[in-house]
Scaffold this motif. Structure first.
Motif, mmCIF file in Angstrom:
data_model
loop_
_atom_site.group_PDB
_atom_site.id
_atom_site.type_symbol
_atom_site.label_atom_id
_atom_site.label_comp_id
_atom_site.label_asym_id
_atom_site.label_seq_id
_atom_site.Cartn_x
_atom_site.Cartn_y
_atom_site.Cartn_z
ATOM 1 N N CYS A 1 51.721 12.389 -48.095
ATOM 2 C CA CYS A 1 52.627 12.216 -49.222
ATOM 3 C C CYS A 1 52.236 13.187 -50.330
ATOM 4 O O CYS A 1 51.040 13.409 -50.578
ATOM 5 C CB CYS A 1 52.546 10.781 -49.734
ATOM 6 S SG CYS A 1 53.586 10.514 -51.174
ATOM 7 N N GLY A 2 53.230 13.738 -51.013
ATOM 8 C CA GLY A 2 52.974 14.647 -52.132
ATOM 9 C C GLY A 2 52.149 14.003 -53.232
ATOM 10 O O GLY A 2 51.533 14.695 -54.045
ATOM 11 N N TYR B 1 58.992 16.014 -56.606
ATOM 12 C CA TYR B 1 58.199 16.834 -55.694
ATOM 13 C C TYR B 1 58.106 18.291 -56.157
ATOM 14 O O TYR B 1 58.334 19.229 -55.393
ATOM 15 C CB TYR B 1 58.736 16.727 -54.245
ATOM 16 C CG TYR B 1 58.553 15.336 -53.686
ATOM 17 C CD1 TYR B 1 57.281 14.849 -53.412
ATOM 18 C CD2 TYR B 1 59.634 14.496 -53.459
ATOM 19 C CE1 TYR B 1 57.094 13.563 -52.927
ATOM 20 C CE2 TYR B 1 59.459 13.199 -52.984
ATOM 21 C CZ TYR B 1 58.186 12.745 -52.725
ATOM 22 O OH TYR B 1 58.000 11.470 -52.244
ATOM 23 N N ARG C 1 56.071 5.909 -46.130
ATOM 24 C CA ARG C 1 56.654 6.371 -47.393
ATOM 25 C C ARG C 1 58.155 6.518 -47.158
ATOM 26 O O ARG C 1 58.600 7.428 -46.452
ATOM 27 C CB ARG C 1 56.047 7.699 -47.816
ATOM 28 C CG ARG C 1 56.738 8.346 -49.044
ATOM 29 C CD ARG C 1 56.464 7.557 -50.308
ATOM 30 N NE ARG C 1 56.983 8.156 -51.532
ATOM 31 C CZ ARG C 1 57.992 7.613 -52.241
ATOM 32 N NH1 ARG C 1 58.614 6.513 -51.836
ATOM 33 N NH2 ARG C 1 58.379 8.185 -53.370
HETATM 34 MO MO LIG Z 1 55.968 11.684 -50.464
#
Ligand SMILES: [Mo]
Ligand SMILES: [Mo]
Lengths: 382, 382
Positions: free
Chosen positions: A99-100, A237, A53
């Motif tokens: 990853c978010g 985010y 990412r």
């Molecule tokens: Mo991310």
């Protein structure tokens, strides 16, 4: 040759080679996930198939010339080389990086949203080795008075955007300064030098915290009374209420994601596989942020009428709130002879007894972050 | 006089007077909750209406003769008086204390279980003042070698059962020894000496952790490599999968509850109140354990189709993971003229972005603990 000229001007012209099994969700920047089934092959996700990412073109940092700058209010700026960092005591932490937006495709399926369409493979588990951030800061002139004037630790990467500004993020001061926070300046991933796609030569590893704060190609550390003013800290985010749309969203009203909530995913059989009547073995992972350990994974094949506890395949013997690795699990179910399909759900419970929410509808958010509802799969029977 | 004789033999004969507004869920031992509507009257729950949860008869401890014993592997036993404890620096922490079974009646409503039938009032928010446990242990001969041999800190109260054994509980060593853990030997509750029902003269306050570990009338601290072997640590206050029944439960297989998960409750209007068409104001509380702060409370009046963010009435300006107080919230909804009833749900989100589960069915457990699903109320319109 026009193509060579344009290649030379393309900031993405000098990207590393990637493993062909990685499933890209975008090419420039390169973002790709591990096929969820492959995640089940090992407790430590191999470096070459670990999800990638990146928000910007991948920098190529020369280890011999690497410099890390450290600054804060009222302190002289410090500069460390890679060999300086390697002189500190070496710690190894097993931690997931997620990853978010992992599992975003499942949220997108209930209502369209914006973001890379990750399945359940934008996550991996690895050992990370390096110096403790708290040791390095203490040795670098970060005095009690600098700490008093600070609330956050900002980080910048060597990766820069078209406007010349770097990737940036921040974490709360206490997480970084507290030796119990387990934050590392990592130079090894699974015992190897950190691969270029994962931040060579130094990646900030913030165990239990969303991937976006685990800054790769670390260039600069800044103690500050403010969070990073980067796009990714301020305007991405963050989570929102399901009724917030792009017309009325106000990113200043929501806190930046740090610790991630409890999640799980059924990884095998893969979604499109046909199954046979008789024994069906499901495998998957479960994880919780903030140093919480997964204490139980419950599986149902009848919409929640009965739940079976999964067996733990592997989990580290580390106590919360320092349990950062994931839990691999499996369960065996009976598929009756006359069934056409079976729908299975997984839900994980962590050491603070937090549990996954049932549905994506009620946690939906316009960026598709924090997509941690029950993992639900329907398998068709041959 | 026979009644006087039996009174004198009754271990519950010498109980303190209680406020008439407290709603008992059992008389011997005395357990009683605050009517949820009364919780909305103040950010700090007044001492006299704070819920009472005792497992044994209420001891009457003489402050002048009070002794606290401290022991651990390889150390000489220490004894502290109340005035010894008051010589340490005094800290004040705002923290909720919540019974592990708060809101159990809502879980019981979906399927019968065993436990005190609490509504949403087995919770309160107060300031607690006293010495830091970490300071006291450090000054009491708990050396690095004692710590190395220990993993837990056990506590015993002055309250004893019919067999002569005391109430007991334990917490992880790190929570108690770490100065960031904020564990107190509290002698004040909301600025007053701790009332007898709440542990006079010393109550252990373990912020963010289930009420059962907040040992009242503290008599003994024991560092150990093992958890407390008390009934309440070993065979109660643990969570299980919804399909585990009293026939197959194995308490050794589940971890003792420590940090509590995120919760919320709609407190006013009270459940039986009739409402009128037009504006409807709902008020409630939200809280999360482990030092997490509540970042958002979402309300829906249409089964989750649309969510409205509640306004925060009051919340302390303390950062996670040291945010132990609760959040009071309110929201105004429109009740259409022709409606016969309205069903409202609340869900809280905490600073680790954990969220309440939707339904009690999927978190049901045989002891009715951790009952933190959405708060759902149906109000009938006049
Ligand atoms: Mo991310
Ligand atoms: Mo309790």
């Amino acid at each position: 040759d026009q193509s060579k000229v344009s290649d030379a001007q393309d900031p993405f012209a000098n990207e590393p080679k990637r493993h062909p099994a990685l499933k890209p969700s975008s090419e420039k920047p390169f973002n790709a996930e591990t096929p969820p089934g492959m995640l089940m092959s090992s407790f430590y996700t191999p470096n070459d198939i670990f999800f990638v990412r990146s928000h910007l073109p991948t920098p190529e940092v020369n280890a011999n010339q690497y410099e890390l700058e450290i600054s804060g209010p009222g302190m002289a700026e410090g500069v460390l080389t890679l060999s300086d960092i390697k002189k500190f005591p070496k710690y190894t932490v097993t931690s997931v990086i997620q990853c978010g937006g992992n599992r975003r495709s499942e949220m997108n399926a209930v209502k369209a949203l914006k973001g890379l369409n990750w399945e359940a493979g934008a996550i991996g588990n690895a050992t990370w080795s390096g110096a403790k951030l708290s040791d390095v800061l203490q040795a670098s002139g970060v005095s009690e008075s600098v700490v008093q004037k600070s609330k956050h630790i900002q980080f910048e990467g060597y990766d820069v955007g078209a406007d010349g500004s770097p990737y940036g993020a921040s974490i709360p001061l206490e997480k970084g300064m507290n030796p119990f926070g387990d934050v590392l300046l990592a130079y090894e991933m699974n015992g190897e030098p950190i691969p270029r796609d994962h931040g060579f030569p130094i990646r900030l590893v913030v165990p239990g915290v969303v991937g976006a704060r685990n800054v790769k190609w670390l260039n600069r550390i800044i103690l500050s009374d403010r969070e990073s003013d980067s796009h990714w800290q301020q305007n991405d985010y963050k989570g929102f209420n399901p009724s917030i749309s792009w017309d009325d969203v106000d990113f200043s009203k929501s806190p930046a994601i740090q610790n991630m909530p409890v999640t799980s995913a059924i990884c095998t059989p893969e979604s499109n596989e046909l199954i046979t009547p008789g024994k069906l073995t499901l495998k998957g992972y479960a994880w919780s942020g903030g140093g919480n350990k997964v204490i139980r994974v419950d599986i149902t094949a009848d919409g929640g009428k009965t739940w079976k506890e999964a067996d733990i395949i592997k989990q580290e013997d580390v106590t919360e709130p320092h349990h950062y690795g994931w839990t691999l699990w499996k369960v065996e179910l009976d598929v009756p002879k006359d069934s056409e399909s079976v729908e299975v759900w997984s839900k994980a419970v962590d050491s603070s007894y937090n549990v996954q929410p049932e549905t994506f509808e009620n946690i939906w958010n316009l960026r598709g972050l924090l997509s941690n509802a029950y993992s639900k799969k329907i398998y068709h029977v041959k």
